[in-house]
Design a protein around this motif. Structure first.
Motif, PDB file in Angstrom:
ATOM      1  N   TYR A 254       0.860  -1.193   0.000  1.00 52.35           N
ATOM      2  CA  TYR A 254       0.000   0.000   0.000  1.00 52.35           C
ATOM      3  C   TYR A 254       0.889   1.234   0.000  1.00 52.35           C
ATOM      4  CZ  TYR A 254       0.914  -0.178   5.059  1.00 52.35           C
ATOM      5  OH  TYR A 254       1.525  -0.242   6.278  1.00 52.35           O
ATOM      6  N   ASN A 255       0.305   2.390  -0.271  1.00 46.64           N
ATOM      7  CA  ASN A 255       1.126   3.609  -0.371  1.00 46.64           C
ATOM      8  C   ASN A 255       0.539   4.733   0.479  1.00 46.64           C
ATOM      9  OD1 ASN A 255      -1.057   4.589  -1.797  1.00 46.64           O
ATOM     10  ND2 ASN A 255      -0.138   4.202  -3.802  1.00 46.64           N
ATOM     11  N   THR A 256       1.215   5.873   0.473  1.00 45.42           N
ATOM     12  CA  THR A 256       0.793   7.000   1.315  1.00 45.42           C
ATOM     13  C   THR A 256      -0.554   7.561   0.874  1.00 45.42           C
ATOM     14  OG1 THR A 256       2.106   8.457  -0.112  1.00 45.42           O
ATOM     15  CG2 THR A 256       3.143   7.664   1.911  1.00 45.42           C
ATOM     16  N   ARG A 257      -0.899   7.394  -0.389  1.00 43.37           N
ATOM     17  CA  ARG A 257      -2.213   7.880  -0.860  1.00 43.37           C
ATOM     18  C   ARG A 257      -3.332   7.127  -0.140  1.00 43.37           C
ATOM     19  NH1 ARG A 257      -5.318   7.132  -5.851  1.00 43.37           N
ATOM     20  NH2 ARG A 257      -6.420   9.085  -6.301  1.00 43.37           N
ATOM     21  N   LEU A 258      -3.134   5.827   0.034  1.00 33.76           N
ATOM     22  CA  LEU A 258      -4.128   5.036   0.768  1.00 33.76           C
ATOM     23  C   LEU A 258      -4.165   5.462   2.238  1.00 33.76           C
ATOM     24  CD1 LEU A 258      -6.091   2.546   0.973  1.00 33.76           C
ATOM     25  CD2 LEU A 258      -4.078   1.292   1.785  1.00 33.76           C
ATOM     26  N   VAL A 259      -2.989   5.643   2.844  1.00 30.08           N
ATOM     27  CA  VAL A 259      -2.929   6.012   4.255  1.00 30.08           C
ATOM     28  C   VAL A 259      -3.645   7.344   4.486  1.00 30.08           C
ATOM     29  CG1 VAL A 259      -1.382   6.631   6.150  1.00 30.08           C
ATOM     30  CG2 VAL A 259      -0.823   4.687   4.671  1.00 30.08           C
ATOM     31  N   SER A 260      -3.430   8.303   3.601  1.00 31.30           N
ATOM     32  CA  SER A 260      -4.093   9.611   3.731  1.00 31.30           C
ATOM     33  C   SER A 260      -5.601   9.463   3.614  1.00 31.30           C
ATOM     34  CB  SER A 260      -3.583  10.570   2.646  1.00 31.30           C
ATOM     35  OG  SER A 260      -2.211  10.813   2.818  1.00 31.30           O
ATOM     36  N   PHE A 261      -6.034   8.606   2.710  1.00 29.39           N
ATOM     37  CA  PHE A 261      -7.467   8.401   2.506  1.00 29.39           C
ATOM     38  C   PHE A 261      -8.102   7.751   3.749  1.00 29.39           C
ATOM     39  CE2 PHE A 261     -11.057   5.984   0.535  1.00 29.39           C
ATOM     40  CZ  PHE A 261     -11.806   7.089   0.140  1.00 29.39           C
ATOM     41  N   LEU A 262      -7.427   6.740   4.299  1.00 31.40           N
ATOM     42  CA  LEU A 262      -7.939   6.095   5.511  1.00 31.40           C
ATOM     43  C   LEU A 262      -7.960   7.078   6.673  1.00 31.40           C
ATOM     44  CD1 LEU A 262      -6.226   2.566   5.326  1.00 31.40           C
ATOM     45  CD2 LEU A 262      -8.568   3.182   4.707  1.00 31.40           C
ATOM     46  N   ASN A 263      -6.925   7.910   6.758  1.00 37.38           N
ATOM     47  CA  ASN A 263      -6.878   8.921   7.819  1.00 37.38           C
ATOM     48  C   ASN A 263      -8.064   9.880   7.712  1.00 37.38           C
ATOM     49  OD1 ASN A 263      -5.492  10.570   9.943  1.00 37.38           O
ATOM     50  ND2 ASN A 263      -5.449  12.060   8.262  1.00 37.38           N
ATOM     51  N   LYS A 264      -8.394  10.266   6.482  1.00 35.83           N
ATOM     52  CA  LYS A 264      -9.528  11.181   6.255  1.00 35.83           C
ATOM     53  C   LYS A 264     -10.817  10.585   6.793  1.00 35.83           C
ATOM     54  CE  LYS A 264     -12.153  13.287   2.467  1.00 35.83           C
ATOM     55  NZ  LYS A 264     -12.263  13.386   0.991  1.00 35.83           N
ATOM     56  N   HIS A 265     -10.958   9.272   6.667  1.00 38.69           N
ATOM     57  CA  HIS A 265     -12.186   8.592   7.113  1.00 38.69           C
ATOM     58  C   HIS A 265     -12.051   8.018   8.528  1.00 38.69           C
ATOM     59  CE1 HIS A 265     -14.544   8.732   3.369  1.00 38.69           C
ATOM     60  NE2 HIS A 265     -13.360   8.758   2.778  1.00 38.69           N
ATOM     61  N   GLY A 266     -10.906   8.262   9.186  1.00 35.25           N
ATOM     62  CA  GLY A 266     -10.734   7.790  10.564  1.00 35.25           C
ATOM     63  C   GLY A 266     -10.657   6.281  10.690  1.00 35.25           C
ATOM     64  N   VAL A 267     -10.103   5.620   9.676  1.00 30.54           N
ATOM     65  CA  VAL A 267     -10.049   4.153   9.662  1.00 30.54           C
ATOM     66  C   VAL A 267      -8.631   3.689  10.005  1.00 30.54           C
ATOM     67  CG1 VAL A 267     -10.344   2.076   8.261  1.00 30.54           C
ATOM     68  CG2 VAL A 267     -11.879   4.035   7.955  1.00 30.54           C
ATOM     69  N   ALA A 268      -8.532   2.768  10.965  1.00 35.54           N
ATOM     70  CA  ALA A 268      -7.217   2.225  11.348  1.00 35.54           C
ATOM     71  C   ALA A 268      -6.843   1.063  10.441  1.00 35.54           C
ATOM     72  CB  ALA A 268      -7.253   1.750  12.795  1.00 35.54           C
ATOM     73  N   LEU A 269      -5.536   0.868  10.286  1.00 35.42           N
ATOM     74  CA  LEU A 269      -5.011  -0.257   9.509  1.00 35.42           C
ATOM     75  C   LEU A 269      -4.175  -1.112  10.471  1.00 35.42           C
ATOM     76  CD1 LEU A 269      -5.050  -1.028   6.438  1.00 35.42           C
ATOM     77  CD2 LEU A 269      -2.837   0.127   6.246  1.00 35.42           C
ATOM     78  N   HIS A 270      -4.623  -2.342  10.759  1.00 34.04           N
ATOM     79  CA  HIS A 270      -3.895  -3.236  11.650  1.00 34.04           C
ATOM     80  C   HIS A 270      -3.220  -4.336  10.820  1.00 34.04           C
ATOM     81  CE1 HIS A 270      -5.634  -1.245  15.067  1.00 34.04           C
ATOM     82  NE2 HIS A 270      -6.859  -1.577  14.732  1.00 34.04           N
ATOM     83  N   ILE A 271      -1.949  -4.568  11.084  1.00 35.38           N
ATOM     84  CA  ILE A 271      -1.153  -5.470  10.236  1.00 35.38           C
ATOM     85  C   ILE A 271      -0.690  -6.672  11.055  1.00 35.38           C
ATOM     86  CG2 ILE A 271       0.928  -5.628   8.816  1.00 35.38           C
ATOM     87  CD1 ILE A 271       0.505  -2.352   8.816  1.00 35.38           C
ATOM     88  N   PHE A 272      -0.873  -7.871  10.469  1.00 35.88           N
ATOM     89  CA  PHE A 272      -0.460  -9.108  11.120  1.00 35.88           C
ATOM     90  C   PHE A 272       0.688  -9.729  10.324  1.00 35.88           C
ATOM     91  CE2 PHE A 272      -3.694  -9.884  14.389  1.00 35.88           C
ATOM     92  CZ  PHE A 272      -4.515  -8.800  14.120  1.00 35.88           C
ATOM     93  N   GLY A 273       1.682 -10.261  11.050  1.00 39.42           N
ATOM     94  CA  GLY A 273       2.849 -10.844  10.414  1.00 39.42           C
ATOM     95  C   GLY A 273       2.619 -12.278   9.988  1.00 39.42           C
ATOM     96  N   TRP A 274       3.674 -12.922   9.474  1.00 38.88           N
ATOM     97  CA  TRP A 274       3.557 -14.272   8.907  1.00 38.88           C
ATOM     98  C   TRP A 274       3.127 -15.303   9.948  1.00 38.88           C
ATOM     99  CZ3 TRP A 274       6.272 -18.450  10.743  1.00 38.88           C
ATOM    100  CH2 TRP A 274       7.320 -18.163  11.633  1.00 38.88           C
ATOM    101  N   ASN A 275       3.440 -15.061  11.229  1.00 39.01           N
ATOM    102  CA  ASN A 275       3.126 -16.039  12.270  1.00 39.01           C
ATOM    103  C   ASN A 275       1.865 -15.673  13.043  1.00 39.01           C
ATOM    104  OD1 ASN A 275       4.155 -13.821  13.455  1.00 39.01           O
ATOM    105  ND2 ASN A 275       5.748 -14.849  14.634  1.00 39.01           N
ATOM    106  N   ASP A 276       0.986 -14.921  12.409  1.00 39.39           N
ATOM    107  CA  ASP A 276      -0.304 -14.527  12.987  1.00 39.39           C
ATOM    108  C   ASP A 276      -0.177 -13.511  14.110  1.00 39.39           C
ATOM    109  OD1 ASP A 276      -1.488 -16.226  11.247  1.00 39.39           O
ATOM    110  OD2 ASP A 276      -1.838 -17.832  12.705  1.00 39.39           O
ATOM    111  N   TYR A 277       1.029 -13.027  14.379  1.00 39.82           N
ATOM    112  CA  TYR A 277       1.189 -12.042  15.436  1.00 39.82           C
ATOM    113  C   TYR A 277       0.798 -10.660  14.938  1.00 39.82           C
ATOM    114  CZ  TYR A 277       3.718 -15.257  18.465  1.00 39.82           C
ATOM    115  OH  TYR A 277       4.052 -16.303  19.270  1.00 39.82           O
ATOM    116  N   TYR A 278       0.249  -9.886  15.868  1.00 36.54           N
ATOM    117  CA  TYR A 278       0.005  -8.480  15.569  1.00 36.54           C
ATOM    118  C   TYR A 278       1.356  -7.814  15.335  1.00 36.54           C
ATOM    119  CZ  TYR A 278      -0.831  -3.560  16.637  1.00 36.54           C
ATOM    120  OH  TYR A 278      -0.858  -2.192  16.591  1.00 36.54           O
ATOM    121  N   ALA A 279       1.516  -7.141  14.194  1.00 38.96           N
ATOM    122  CA  ALA A 279       2.810  -6.552  13.839  1.00 38.96           C
ATOM    123  C   ALA A 279       2.836  -5.034  14.008  1.00 38.96           C
ATOM    124  CB  ALA A 279       3.172  -6.920  12.396  1.00 38.96           C
ATOM    125  N   GLY A 280       1.668  -4.384  13.921  1.00 40.61           N
ATOM    126  CA  GLY A 280       1.651  -2.933  14.069  1.00 40.61           C
ATOM    127  C   GLY A 280       0.386  -2.340  13.483  1.00 40.61           C
TER     128      GLY A 280
END
Length: 330
Positions: free
Chosen positions: A48-74
């Motif tokens: 994903y890129n900064t254009r997507l991040v800005s768009f999600l920020n505008k709508h107040g939507v969080a992006l949660h990322i999980f790593g290869w081992n199912d752990y919460y990554a950030g």
């Protein structure tokens, strides 16, 4: 309440006109109705890129990322709409006041023990004999008032959780074992489910905290540290029995997940894509369940209970109103 969206495919997530589009590696295109989204959870390998991040920020939507081992990554969180220096100051004052901090830590553990005990009581009336575990949980809860520091309080929580986990091998169906908590990496199907479920609870709590002016890095039971939202760990302990563990018991005992939904590699055991989809779907349905709230006199969703918990803590810190941790009442 806005809903969560989970992305399991590999590919690219991008802004497309005034919405969000997922483009998979097979060039399949799917659109996410972002206007009513609370958060997007990325489980696949996604660009994903900064254009997507800005768009999600505008709508107040969080992006949660999980790593290869199912752990919460950030997380990529939207710019904070709720900011309060007063709240932050009071949050830190409570942390610096040992008596206040230990009192809050005890309450998080008391709520957690109550909710673990609720699960054990449920199965104790359904063909299992967990009377000794129930007694241990009660005795452990009673020891809380004797604790004088956070480390001692954490020790009480660990004792209670060991007793609680000792029921899992009896509750789980044939073919699934627990055999103690292991998570780095999880070594069997049950530990894999607990890790994945706990990660989903943790990420949802982060979103709930960010809806208030609380700082997620200032906590009372878990020690604040670098690169983690320790307040989310405090609050997540209250909800793991209700959200993660009940989903695990339900999916396994109804045979909705089988050993075919896992993959093992290098002494680790993880959910495969189909398993993660099945678990996440059941988890989201649990978040949408509602219950009559005795103080609000209306039905609220489980997801709303998460946000309510953060608001209760904030109100306690700002007004001194007693903080009463979430304890399942139904």
């Amino acid at each position: 309440m806005d809903r969560n969206y989970h992305v399991f495919s590999d590919g690219r997530l991008e802004r497309h006109n005034d919405t969000v589009r997922l483009v998979t590696l097979d060039d399949e295109k799917k659109f996410l109705p972002i206007e009513k989204a609370e958060a997007v959870y990325l489980h696949g390998q996604i660009d994903y890129n900064t254009r997507l991040v800005s768009f999600l920020n505008k709508h107040g939507v969080a992006l949660h990322i999980f790593g290869w081992n199912d752990y919460y990554a950030g997380s990529v969180m939207p710019k904070r709409g709720q900011t309060s220096g007063t709240t932050l100051v009071e949050q830190v004052r409570a942390y610096d006041d040992l008596e206040h901090r230990v009192d809050l830590a005890r309450k998080f553990v008391a709520g957690s023990i109550h909710n673990m005990r609720t699960n054990v009581s449920y199965y104790n009336t359904r063909g299992h004999d967990f009377e000794s575990v129930l007694t241990t949980l009660e005795e452990t809860r009673d020891r809380l008032e004797e604790t004088t520091d956070v480390a001692e309080t954490m020790g009480v929580e660990a004792t209670a959780r060991r007793a609680y986990y000792s029921t899992f091998d009896d509750i789980l169906p044939t073919g699934f074992v627990f055999d103690g908590r292991r998570y780095n990496p999880p070594d069997n199907e049950t530990n894999s489910l607990i890790s994945f479920g706990n990660s989903l609870v943790y990420a949802n709590i982060i979103s709930a905290i960010r809806a208030t002016a609380l700082d997620p890095a200032v906590s009372y039971l878990h020690e604040p540290g670098e690169r983690r939202y320790s307040l989310a760990l405090d609050i997540a302990d209250l909800f793991k029995p209700l959200l993660a563990d009940r989903v695990i018991f339900r999916l396994l005992n109804r045979n909705q997940l089988t050993t075919d939904d896992f993959e093992t590699d290098l002494n680790s055991c993880l959910l495969n894509e189909r398993g993660r989809e099945t678990f996440s779907k059941e988890f989201e349905e649990s978040l949408e369940e509602t219950v009559e709230h005795p103080q609000l006199n209306r039905k609220v969703s489980y997801q709303y209970l998460l946000r309510l918990e953060a608001y209760k803590l904030k109100k306690h810190l700002l007004t001194g109103e007693e903080y009463v941790p979430f304890k399942r009442w139904w």
